[in-house]
Design an enzyme around this catalytic site. Structure first.
Site, PDB file in Angstrom:
ATOM      1  N   GLY A 122     -17.705  -5.591  -9.257  1.00 28.88           N
ATOM      2  CA  GLY A 122     -16.621  -5.979 -10.145  1.00 28.88           C
ATOM      3  C   GLY A 122     -15.301  -5.952  -9.386  1.00 28.88           C
ATOM      4  O   GLY A 122     -15.241  -6.112  -8.168  1.00 28.88           O
ATOM      5  N   SER A 136     -13.195  -4.579  -0.047  1.00 30.77           N
ATOM      6  CA  SER A 136     -14.032  -3.840  -1.018  1.00 30.77           C
ATOM      7  C   SER A 136     -15.512  -4.107  -0.790  1.00 30.77           C
ATOM      8  O   SER A 136     -16.240  -4.515  -1.708  1.00 30.77           O
ATOM      9  CB  SER A 136     -13.642  -4.197  -2.453  1.00 30.77           C
ATOM     10  OG  SER A 136     -12.388  -3.659  -2.780  1.00 30.77           O
ATOM     11  N   PRO A 137     -16.017  -3.872   0.418  1.00 31.45           N
ATOM     12  CA  PRO A 137     -17.428  -4.183   0.706  1.00 31.45           C
ATOM     13  C   PRO A 137     -18.438  -3.293  -0.005  1.00 31.45           C
ATOM     14  O   PRO A 137     -19.638  -3.583   0.032  1.00 31.45           O
ATOM     15  CB  PRO A 137     -17.512  -3.991   2.227  1.00 31.45           C
ATOM     16  CG  PRO A 137     -16.418  -3.034   2.557  1.00 31.45           C
ATOM     17  CD  PRO A 137     -15.310  -3.361   1.608  1.00 31.45           C
ATOM     18  N   VAL A 169     -18.281   1.893  -6.842  1.00 29.98           N
ATOM     19  CA  VAL A 169     -19.164   1.512  -5.747  1.00 29.98           C
ATOM     20  C   VAL A 169     -20.588   1.370  -6.268  1.00 29.98           C
ATOM     21  O   VAL A 169     -20.987   2.045  -7.224  1.00 29.98           O
ATOM     22  CB  VAL A 169     -19.117   2.548  -4.602  1.00 29.98           C
ATOM     23  CG1 VAL A 169     -17.719   2.623  -4.007  1.00 29.98           C
ATOM     24  CG2 VAL A 169     -19.556   3.925  -5.085  1.00 29.98           C
ATOM     25  N   PHE A 170     -21.356   0.489  -5.633  1.00 34.21           N
ATOM     26  CA  PHE A 170     -22.738   0.288  -6.076  1.00 34.21           C
ATOM     27  C   PHE A 170     -23.706   1.246  -5.401  1.00 34.21           C
ATOM     28  O   PHE A 170     -24.798   1.483  -5.909  1.00 34.21           O
ATOM     29  CB  PHE A 170     -23.173  -1.167  -5.834  1.00 34.21           C
ATOM     30  CG  PHE A 170     -23.010  -1.660  -4.430  1.00 34.21           C
ATOM     31  CD1 PHE A 170     -23.924  -1.337  -3.436  1.00 34.21           C
ATOM     32  CD2 PHE A 170     -21.925  -2.456  -4.080  1.00 34.21           C
ATOM     33  CE1 PHE A 170     -23.785  -1.794  -2.138  1.00 34.21           C
ATOM     34  CE2 PHE A 170     -21.769  -2.927  -2.784  1.00 34.21           C
ATOM     35  CZ  PHE A 170     -22.701  -2.595  -1.805  1.00 34.21           C
ATOM     36  N   TYR A 197       0.844  -1.194   0.000  1.00 34.60           N
ATOM     37  CA  TYR A 197       0.000   0.000   0.000  1.00 34.60           C
ATOM     38  C   TYR A 197       0.881   1.247   0.000  1.00 34.60           C
ATOM     39  O   TYR A 197       1.593   1.526   0.968  1.00 34.60           O
ATOM     40  CB  TYR A 197      -0.932   0.015   1.212  1.00 34.60           C
ATOM     41  CG  TYR A 197      -1.964  -1.087   1.224  1.00 34.60           C
ATOM     42  CD1 TYR A 197      -2.249  -1.835   0.088  1.00 34.60           C
ATOM     43  CD2 TYR A 197      -2.673  -1.385   2.396  1.00 34.60           C
ATOM     44  CE1 TYR A 197      -3.200  -2.845   0.104  1.00 34.60           C
ATOM     45  CE2 TYR A 197      -3.630  -2.392   2.420  1.00 34.60           C
ATOM     46  CZ  TYR A 197      -3.880  -3.119   1.275  1.00 34.60           C
ATOM     47  OH  TYR A 197      -4.821  -4.130   1.298  1.00 34.60           O
TER      48      TYR A 197
END
Length: 305
Positions: A220, A215-216, A225-226, A52
């Site tokens: 994809g 990645s909650p 983000v959804f 990171y």
């Protein structure tokens, strides 16, 4: 903040982990505020990796939290190693060298948990076992786990590694839930029936390995983000309905959805936004009903047979 036992260990951890992959996007003052907010929310579990920011994120974190012996005993530190430029490397030498560098950047003598990052197909598990023994006996690492590994990869390690595998960090969200939906479609001739991970969800539950969803909020592979995304109108409508019922944000419900699963998961947050961090922390107090959980799953486009 609720806590759970991490794997088979006696280590009590908060139900959410604070991911520090993007902490290098903050300036010094912002990083200090973010870390202090996490502590104020009792989210004292911080997830790192040596890649990171090419290690910069661990240095920034240590500065932001003003690392000291007193501070160190109040937090839980997890980091990962094994990814190198153009390759994965689980060799004994690389693991030991990586941990020393991680500890130096974090300004601490030990990690609470070390995870092996992306699986190395050239792994020699005997070498991993030797590295883990050295790290444990020296006090540099107290617990061990993996990331992005399937059951047989973990079993191969366990043949030689004597330390319990306490965690497996896996990509999982409402829109990336194949490890859950695959179980609905056993022996069926459809795309959802394809077992892509060796039944890793059930394997981790059977072996008391804590799943740490990364990645909650993503759909994809880092495509976005959804939440509040026009690509997912039905999902956002359903999440907003549930959020209104509980008087919280859609962010809170997205994390509460993961926490509702009886596998007792520990989502790893990626946000550097203080208000979103607070919203995520509120999920600890929400227990969705079965109807709400399935309603959100179906609104994401999943179909029950």
């Amino acid at each position: 903040m609720r806590t759970i036992k991490l794997g088979t260990s006696s280590l009590e951890v908060p139900v959410i982990a604070v991911g520090c992959m993007r902490i290098n996007s903050l300036n010094k003052t912002e990083a200090e505020r973010f870390v202090q907010t996490a502590l104020d929310e009792k989210a004292n579990f911080f997830d790192h990796a040596d890649i990171y920011g090419a290690g910069e994120c661990e240095t920034i974190f240590a500065d932001a939290i003003h690392m000291s012996d007193d501070i160190r005993e109040k937090i839980i530190l997890q980091s990962k190693c094994g990814i190198r430029k153009g390759m994965f490397d689980f060799s004994k030498e690389h693991i030991l060298t990586s941990v020393d560098a991680i500890l130096k950047r974090l300004r601490t003598d030990y990690l609470d948990i070390l995870l092996l990052h992306r699986p190395d197909t050239l792994v020699e598990p005997e070498e991993v076992a030797e590295a883990f023994d050295i790290l444990e006996s020296s006090g540099k690492v107290r617990h061990f786990g993996v990331s992005n590994q399937n059951p047989m990869q973990i079993e191969l390690l366990k043949k030689f590694v004597k330390q319990p595998i306490v965690a497996n960090q896996l990509q999982l969200s409402i829109t990336n839930a194949n490890m859950m939906t695959n179980g609905f479609n056993v022996n069926m001739e459809n795309e959802a029936a394809v077992n892509r991970d060796g039944s890793i969800l059930d394997y981790c539950r059977l072996n008391d390995i804590t799943i740490q969803p990364w990645s909650p909020f993503q759909y994809g592979f880092f495509e976005g983000v959804f939440l509040d995304n026009d690509k997912f109108p039905e999902l956002n409508k359903k999440i907003d309905e549930v959020a209104a019922k509980y008087g919280v944000s859609n962010t809170t419900i997205a994390i509460a959805w993961l926490l509702r699963h009886p596998a007792r998961m520990q989502p790893v947050l990626g946000t550097m936004n203080i208000e979103r961090l607070k919203d995520c922390a509120k999920a600890s107090d929400i227990h969705l009903t079965r109807e709400e959980w399935y309603g959100i799953l179906l609104a994401a486009g999943n179909v029950l047979p």
